[in-house]
Scaffold this motif. Structure first.
Motif, PDB file in Angstrom:
ATOM      1  N   LYS A   1      -7.480  -4.099  -3.799  1.00 11.48           N
ATOM      2  CA  LYS A   1      -6.613  -5.217  -3.162  1.00 11.48           C
ATOM      3  C   LYS A   1      -4.990  -4.977  -3.569  1.00 11.48           C
ATOM      4  O   LYS A   1      -4.229  -5.328  -2.755  1.00 11.48           O
ATOM      5  CB  LYS A   1      -7.112  -6.590  -3.484  1.00 11.48           C
ATOM      6  CG  LYS A   1      -8.518  -6.884  -2.814  1.00 11.48           C
ATOM      7  CD  LYS A   1      -8.733  -8.380  -3.527  1.00 11.48           C
ATOM      8  CE  LYS A   1     -10.198  -8.791  -3.065  1.00 11.48           C
ATOM      9  NZ  LYS A   1     -10.729  -8.697  -1.679  1.00 11.48           N
ATOM     10  N   GLN A   2      -4.912  -4.385  -4.644  1.00  9.34           N
ATOM     11  CA  GLN A   2      -3.395  -4.191  -5.000  1.00  9.34           C
ATOM     12  C   GLN A   2      -2.887  -3.020  -4.201  1.00  9.34           C
ATOM     13  O   GLN A   2      -1.694  -3.124  -3.546  1.00  9.34           O
ATOM     14  CB  GLN A   2      -3.398  -3.397  -6.661  1.00  9.34           C
ATOM     15  CG  GLN A   2      -3.491  -4.507  -7.474  1.00  9.34           C
ATOM     16  CD  GLN A   2      -3.744  -4.018  -8.863  1.00  9.34           C
ATOM     17  OE1 GLN A   2      -3.887  -2.896  -8.980  1.00  9.34           O
ATOM     18  NE2 GLN A   2      -3.461  -4.882  -9.806  1.00  9.34           N
ATOM     19  N   SER A   3      -3.610  -2.190  -3.631  1.00 14.00           N
ATOM     20  CA  SER A   3      -3.256  -0.889  -2.554  1.00 14.00           C
ATOM     21  C   SER A   3      -2.825  -1.739  -1.544  1.00 14.00           C
ATOM     22  O   SER A   3      -2.107  -1.422  -0.708  1.00 14.00           O
ATOM     23  CB  SER A   3      -4.375  -0.004  -2.542  1.00 14.00           C
ATOM     24  OG  SER A   3      -4.098   0.997  -3.688  1.00 14.00           O
ATOM     25  N   THR A   4      -3.661  -2.677  -0.898  1.00 10.15           N
ATOM     26  CA  THR A   4      -3.753  -3.506   0.464  1.00 10.15           C
ATOM     27  C   THR A   4      -2.121  -3.894   0.352  1.00 10.15           C
ATOM     28  O   THR A   4      -1.546  -3.917   1.122  1.00 10.15           O
ATOM     29  CB  THR A   4      -4.958  -4.206   0.656  1.00 10.15           C
ATOM     30  OG1 THR A   4      -6.128  -3.446   0.579  1.00 10.15           O
ATOM     31  CG2 THR A   4      -4.628  -4.898   1.935  1.00 10.15           C
ATOM     32  N   ASP A   5      -2.159  -4.888  -0.579  1.00 13.98           N
ATOM     33  CA  ASP A   5      -1.000  -5.566  -0.982  1.00 13.98           C
ATOM     34  C   ASP A   5       0.286  -4.686  -0.779  1.00 13.98           C
ATOM     35  O   ASP A   5       1.335  -5.084  -0.252  1.00 13.98           O
ATOM     36  CB  ASP A   5      -0.950  -6.360  -2.286  1.00 13.98           C
ATOM     37  CG  ASP A   5      -1.938  -7.409  -2.198  1.00 13.98           C
ATOM     38  OD1 ASP A   5      -2.398  -7.960  -0.962  1.00 13.98           O
ATOM     39  OD2 ASP A   5      -2.064  -8.005  -3.456  1.00 13.98           O
ATOM     40  N   HIS A   6       0.260  -3.477  -1.453  1.00 14.04           N
ATOM     41  CA  HIS A   6       1.360  -2.483  -1.525  1.00 14.04           C
ATOM     42  C   HIS A   6       1.595  -2.249   0.311  1.00 14.04           C
ATOM     43  O   HIS A   6       2.885  -2.158   0.502  1.00 14.04           O
ATOM     44  CB  HIS A   6       1.355  -1.534  -2.284  1.00 14.04           C
ATOM     45  CG  HIS A   6       2.496  -0.737  -2.467  1.00 14.04           C
ATOM     46  ND1 HIS A   6       3.775  -1.060  -2.881  1.00 14.04           N
ATOM     47  CD2 HIS A   6       2.950   0.569  -2.033  1.00 14.04           C
ATOM     48  CE1 HIS A   6       4.480  -0.192  -2.942  1.00 14.04           C
ATOM     49  NE2 HIS A   6       4.188   0.712  -2.171  1.00 14.04           N
ATOM     50  N   ALA A   7       0.587  -1.875   0.523  1.00 16.00           N
ATOM     51  CA  ALA A   7       0.607  -1.485   2.141  1.00 16.00           C
ATOM     52  C   ALA A   7       1.428  -2.470   2.994  1.00 16.00           C
ATOM     53  O   ALA A   7       2.273  -2.265   3.767  1.00 16.00           O
ATOM     54  CB  ALA A   7      -0.599  -0.813   2.622  1.00 16.00           C
ATOM     55  N   LYS A   8       1.019  -3.779   2.667  1.00 14.78           N
ATOM     56  CA  LYS A   8       1.621  -4.747   3.354  1.00 14.78           C
ATOM     57  C   LYS A   8       3.267  -5.064   2.899  1.00 14.78           C
ATOM     58  O   LYS A   8       3.966  -5.629   3.744  1.00 14.78           O
ATOM     59  CB  LYS A   8       0.945  -6.310   3.054  1.00 14.78           C
ATOM     60  CG  LYS A   8      -0.261  -6.076   3.744  1.00 14.78           C
ATOM     61  CD  LYS A   8      -1.164  -7.551   3.299  1.00 14.78           C
ATOM     62  CE  LYS A   8      -2.595  -7.569   3.858  1.00 14.78           C
ATOM     63  NZ  LYS A   8      -3.382  -8.658   3.549  1.00 14.78           N
ATOM     64  N   GLU A   9       3.500  -4.262   1.904  1.00 15.79           N
ATOM     65  CA  GLU A   9       5.070  -4.585   1.534  1.00 15.79           C
ATOM     66  C   GLU A   9       5.715  -3.467   2.252  1.00 15.79           C
ATOM     67  O   GLU A   9       7.014  -3.495   2.606  1.00 15.79           O
ATOM     68  CB  GLU A   9       5.212  -4.171   0.046  1.00 15.79           C
ATOM     69  CG  GLU A   9       4.810  -5.348  -0.781  1.00 15.79           C
ATOM     70  CD  GLU A   9       4.823  -5.138  -2.300  1.00 15.79           C
ATOM     71  OE1 GLU A   9       5.387  -3.988  -2.818  1.00 15.79           O
ATOM     72  OE2 GLU A   9       4.178  -6.018  -2.964  1.00 15.79           O
ATOM     73  N   LEU A  10       5.177  -2.356   2.749  1.00 18.75           N
ATOM     74  CA  LEU A  10       5.568  -1.228   3.440  1.00 18.75           C
ATOM     75  C   LEU A  10       5.581  -1.278   5.001  1.00 18.75           C
ATOM     76  O   LEU A  10       6.758  -0.867   5.500  1.00 18.75           O
ATOM     77  CB  LEU A  10       4.877   0.129   3.091  1.00 18.75           C
ATOM     78  CG  LEU A  10       5.038   0.545   1.569  1.00 18.75           C
ATOM     79  CD1 LEU A  10       4.013   1.757   1.372  1.00 18.75           C
ATOM     80  CD2 LEU A  10       6.409   0.967   1.212  1.00 18.75           C
ATOM     81  N   VAL A  11       4.747  -2.103   5.506  1.00 16.25           N
ATOM     82  CA  VAL A  11       4.492  -2.568   6.863  1.00 16.25           C
ATOM     83  C   VAL A  11       4.511  -3.769   7.070  1.00 16.25           C
ATOM     84  O   VAL A  11       3.901  -4.571   6.248  1.00 16.25           O
ATOM     85  CB  VAL A  11       3.515  -1.375   7.565  1.00 16.25           C
ATOM     86  CG1 VAL A  11       3.882  -0.021   7.530  1.00 16.25           C
ATOM     87  CG2 VAL A  11       2.031  -1.678   7.127  1.00 16.25           C
ATOM     88  N   THR A  12       4.812  -4.560   8.282  1.00 17.02           N
ATOM     89  CA  THR A  12       4.809  -5.635   8.750  1.00 17.02           C
ATOM     90  C   THR A  12       4.015  -5.762   9.797  1.00 17.02           C
ATOM     91  O   THR A  12       4.352  -5.135  10.874  1.00 17.02           O
ATOM     92  CB  THR A  12       6.041  -6.394   8.881  1.00 17.02           C
ATOM     93  OG1 THR A  12       7.021  -6.133   7.664  1.00 17.02           O
ATOM     94  CG2 THR A  12       6.118  -7.807   9.055  1.00 17.02           C
ATOM     95  N   VAL A  13       2.955  -6.849  10.021  1.00 16.36           N
ATOM     96  CA  VAL A  13       2.012  -6.968  11.249  1.00 16.36           C
ATOM     97  C   VAL A  13       3.039  -7.650  12.150  1.00 16.36           C
ATOM     98  O   VAL A  13       4.211  -8.449  11.986  1.00 16.36           O
ATOM     99  CB  VAL A  13       1.178  -8.075  10.849  1.00 16.36           C
ATOM    100  CG1 VAL A  13       0.341  -8.576  12.036  1.00 16.36           C
ATOM    101  CG2 VAL A  13       0.078  -7.548   9.834  1.00 16.36           C
ATOM    102  N   GLY A  14       2.943  -7.062  13.396  1.00 16.19           N
ATOM    103  CA  GLY A  14       3.817  -7.744  14.460  1.00 16.19           C
ATOM    104  C   GLY A  14       4.704  -6.701  14.964  1.00 16.19           C
ATOM    105  O   GLY A  14       5.464  -6.858  15.896  1.00 16.19           O
ATOM    106  N   LYS A  15       5.191  -5.771  13.757  1.00 19.05           N
ATOM    107  CA  LYS A  15       6.225  -4.863  14.108  1.00 19.05           C
ATOM    108  C   LYS A  15       5.924  -3.649  14.949  1.00 19.05           C
ATOM    109  O   LYS A  15       4.840  -3.204  14.541  1.00 19.05           O
ATOM    110  CB  LYS A  15       7.145  -4.699  12.752  1.00 19.05           C
ATOM    111  CG  LYS A  15       7.760  -5.924  12.259  1.00 19.05           C
ATOM    112  CD  LYS A  15       9.216  -5.400  11.504  1.00 19.05           C
ATOM    113  CE  LYS A  15       9.716  -6.718  10.995  1.00 19.05           C
ATOM    114  NZ  LYS A  15      11.074  -6.345  10.331  1.00 19.05           N
TER     115      LYS A  15
END
Length: 164
Positions: A74-88
Motif C-alpha cells: 500500500k505504501q508503494s501504491t501511495d507513492h505511485a499515486k504521488e508520481l502520477v495523477t489519474v485523469g492526466k
C-alpha cells in the motif's frame, strides 16, 4: 558515456511513445491507461492486497507477516499515486505483453521515468525479467542507492528479502 547513451535511447523511444489518460493506479507496478493495462517494466513492488503472490513474498521474508507485506504494498501504491495523477495524459512505451496479456510499459512523467523513480525512491525493487543488459546496471545502482540511503521501504532493515 553510458548515461548519455541511455538518455539517447530513452529520447528515441519516447518519440514513438503512446499517449494515454491514466485511468487507475492499481498498485506500485501496475497502471491502467485509456488503451492499455500496463505492467511497469523492470520493477516489482509488494502486493497491496492479500493474494497468492503476497503470501509467496511473505514466505521469503522470515521476519514479515502478511499484514506487513500488504502494508508495504500500500505504501508503494501511495507513492505511485504521488508520481502520477489519474485523469492526466502520460507518454508510455509498450515493449511487449506478459503472461496475463498486460502491456509491458515504460512510463514517462514530468518528474522522470516512472519505472526508475519507483526504484530510486525506494518503493520498488529491480525485476530482472525483461531487463536488458543496457539498463540493468542503472536499475541496480538506483536500488543500491535507495537501500544505502534508507529511502522508502528500505527504512525497514528486514526488507532485503524482497527481490528476484
Amino acid at each position: 558515456m553510458l548515461k548519455a547513451f541511455i538518455l539517447i535511447i530513452i529520447t528515441l523511444l519516447s518519440l514513438h511513445a503512446d499517449v494515454g489518460v491514466l485511468k487507475k493506479v492499481v498498485d506500485g507496478d501496475t497502471l491502467h491507461f485509456t488503451n492499455d493495462k500496463c505492467r511497469i517494466l523492470y520493477i516489482d513492488t509488494p502486493e497491496s492486497y492479500r493474494n497468492k503472490k503476497a503470501k509467496r513474498d511473505t514466505k521469503q521474508c522470515k521476519n514479515f507477516t502478511l499484514d506487513t507485506m500488504v502494508k508495504m504494498g500500500k505504501q508503494s501504491t501511495d507513492h505511485a499515486k504521488e508520481l502520477v495523477t489519474v485523469g492526466k495524459h502520460y507518454k508510455y512505451d509498450v515493449i511487449g505483453h506478459d503472461y496475463y496479456k498486460r502491456a509491458l510499459c515504460i512510463v514517462y512523467t514530468p518528474k522522470g521515468i516512472f519505472n526508475e523513480l519507483m526504484v530510486k525512491d525506494g518503493y520498488a525493487v529491480t525485476f530482472d525479467k525483461y531487463l536488458p543488459k543496457t539498463v540493468r546496471r542503472r536499475y541496480h545502482l538506483l536500488e543500491q542507492e535507495a537501500k544505502k540511503n534508507n529511502r522508502g521501504l528500505w527504512k525497514n532493515p528486514n526488507i532485503d528479502c524482497l527481490g528476484n
